[in-house]
Design a protein around this motif. Structure first.
Motif, PDB file in Angstrom:
ATOM      1  N   HIS A   1       0.838  -1.212   0.000  1.00 61.46           N
ATOM      2  CA  HIS A   1       0.000   0.000   0.000  1.00 61.46           C
ATOM      3  C   HIS A   1       0.865   1.251   0.000  1.00 61.46           C
ATOM      4  O   HIS A   1       2.031   1.208   0.412  1.00 61.46           O
ATOM      5  CB  HIS A   1      -0.890   0.013   1.259  1.00 61.46           C
TER       6      HIS A   1
ATOM      7  N   HIS B   1       0.809   5.020   1.866  1.00 53.63           N
ATOM      8  CA  HIS B   1       0.122   5.685   2.966  1.00 53.63           C
ATOM      9  C   HIS B   1      -0.808   6.735   2.373  1.00 53.63           C
ATOM     10  O   HIS B   1      -0.476   7.412   1.399  1.00 53.63           O
ATOM     11  CB  HIS B   1       1.129   6.291   3.948  1.00 53.63           C
TER      12      HIS B   1
ATOM     13  N   GLU C   1       7.714   5.170   7.373  1.00 55.86           N
ATOM     14  CA  GLU C   1       7.521   3.998   8.234  1.00 55.86           C
ATOM     15  C   GLU C   1       8.863   3.304   8.384  1.00 55.86           C
ATOM     16  O   GLU C   1       9.711   3.380   7.500  1.00 55.86           O
ATOM     17  CB  GLU C   1       6.504   3.050   7.573  1.00 55.86           C
TER      18      GLU C   1
ATOM     19  N   TYR D   1      10.424  -0.534   8.955  1.00 52.17           N
ATOM     20  CA  TYR D   1      10.203  -1.983   8.968  1.00 52.17           C
ATOM     21  C   TYR D   1      11.491  -2.647   9.469  1.00 52.17           C
ATOM     22  O   TYR D   1      12.590  -2.283   9.033  1.00 52.17           O
ATOM     23  CB  TYR D   1       9.918  -2.506   7.556  1.00 52.17           C
TER      24      TYR D   1
ATOM     25  N   HIS E   1       4.790   0.089  -0.282  1.00 49.69           N
ATOM     26  CA  HIS E   1       5.676  -0.913   0.297  1.00 49.69           C
ATOM     27  C   HIS E   1       4.988  -2.270   0.385  1.00 49.69           C
ATOM     28  O   HIS E   1       3.809  -2.348   0.752  1.00 49.69           O
ATOM     29  CB  HIS E   1       6.226  -0.483   1.656  1.00 49.69           C
TER      30      HIS E   1
HETATM   31 ZN    ZN Z   1       2.619   1.140   5.737  1.00 48.53          ZN
END
Ligand code: ZN
Ligand code: PAN
Length: 195
Positions: A94, A96, A103, A105, A142
């Motif tokens: 998706h 944002h 973000e 990860y 991502h």
């Molecule tokens: Zn995300």
């Protein structure tokens, strides 16, 4: 996400890195092949799986930390090993909804890839193993792909207000799909993008 009461005190949770389970946890979701049916390029393989009764692809756990000032969330995702046709299990992927929201990860278990792509078409990929941390800049879609034979577990940290925009990924996918060829993961141009 659920409506969570405001809590301005520190919160600590305990994570089992081998499973992605953390305690306490506020919310859990799972996604099956049926939830990702438009994401895999091999639609005949998708139909064959659905006729056989669907299959779990990944679980997600969330803890939104809601304060009176600003709201971060913790998420963990465990992607189970497997393929749809020759394409490995992966997250939907998706953007944002808010283009100013990044973000982080953090891969804690398993192996695979993180694909990232802007709306303008800048494509980036990071190879993942336990200990790999990737900062996903704002405006990059991502998606994580599990290319290993064990569950891939990663931790996500993001602002609750970031939001999720799945529509562009449903419509077009990423520039490359990660498929198995001769037992190895390889990136090939996404057939859904046309030539
Ligand atoms: Zn995300
Ligand atoms: C993550 C993802 C999670 C599941 O928490 O939402 O890994 O992936 P999909 O949302 O693409 O199904 C995140 O990136 N939050 O912003």
């Amino acid at each position: 996400m659920k409506q969570i009461p405001i809590n301005d005190l520190p919160i600590t949770v305990q994570l089992d890195a081998s499973t992605g389970v953390f305690t306490p946890c506020i919310e859990m979701e799972n996604r099956r092949v049926s939830d990702l049916s438009m994401m895999f390029y091999d639609q005949a393989a998708v139909q064959a799986i659905l006729e056989g009764g669907d299959r779990l692809v990944y679980d997600i756990r969330y803890y939104p930390f809601i304060t009176s000032v600003s709201d971060m969330a913790l998420g963990t995702t465990v992607i189970y090993p497997g393929k749809v046709g020759d394409e490995y299990h992966m997250t939907k992927g998706h953007f944002h909804a808010r283009a100013d929201q990044p973000e982080i990860y953090y891969c804690v278990q398993g192996e695979g890839f993180l694909q990232m792509e802007t709306r303008a078409g800048d494509y980036q990929v990071a190879a993942w193993k336990p200990g790999t941390v990737t900062h996903i800049p704002p405006a990059y879609a991502h998606r994580v792909i599990n290319t290993g034979s064990t569950p891939l577990v990663f931790v996500a940290s993001f602002h609750v207000a970031a939001g999720h925009d799945y529509a562009p990924v449903i419509a077009r996918g990423f520039q490359y799909v990660i498929v198995e060829r001769d037992g190895q993961p390889v990136a090939v141009p996404n057939p859904r993008r046309g030539s």
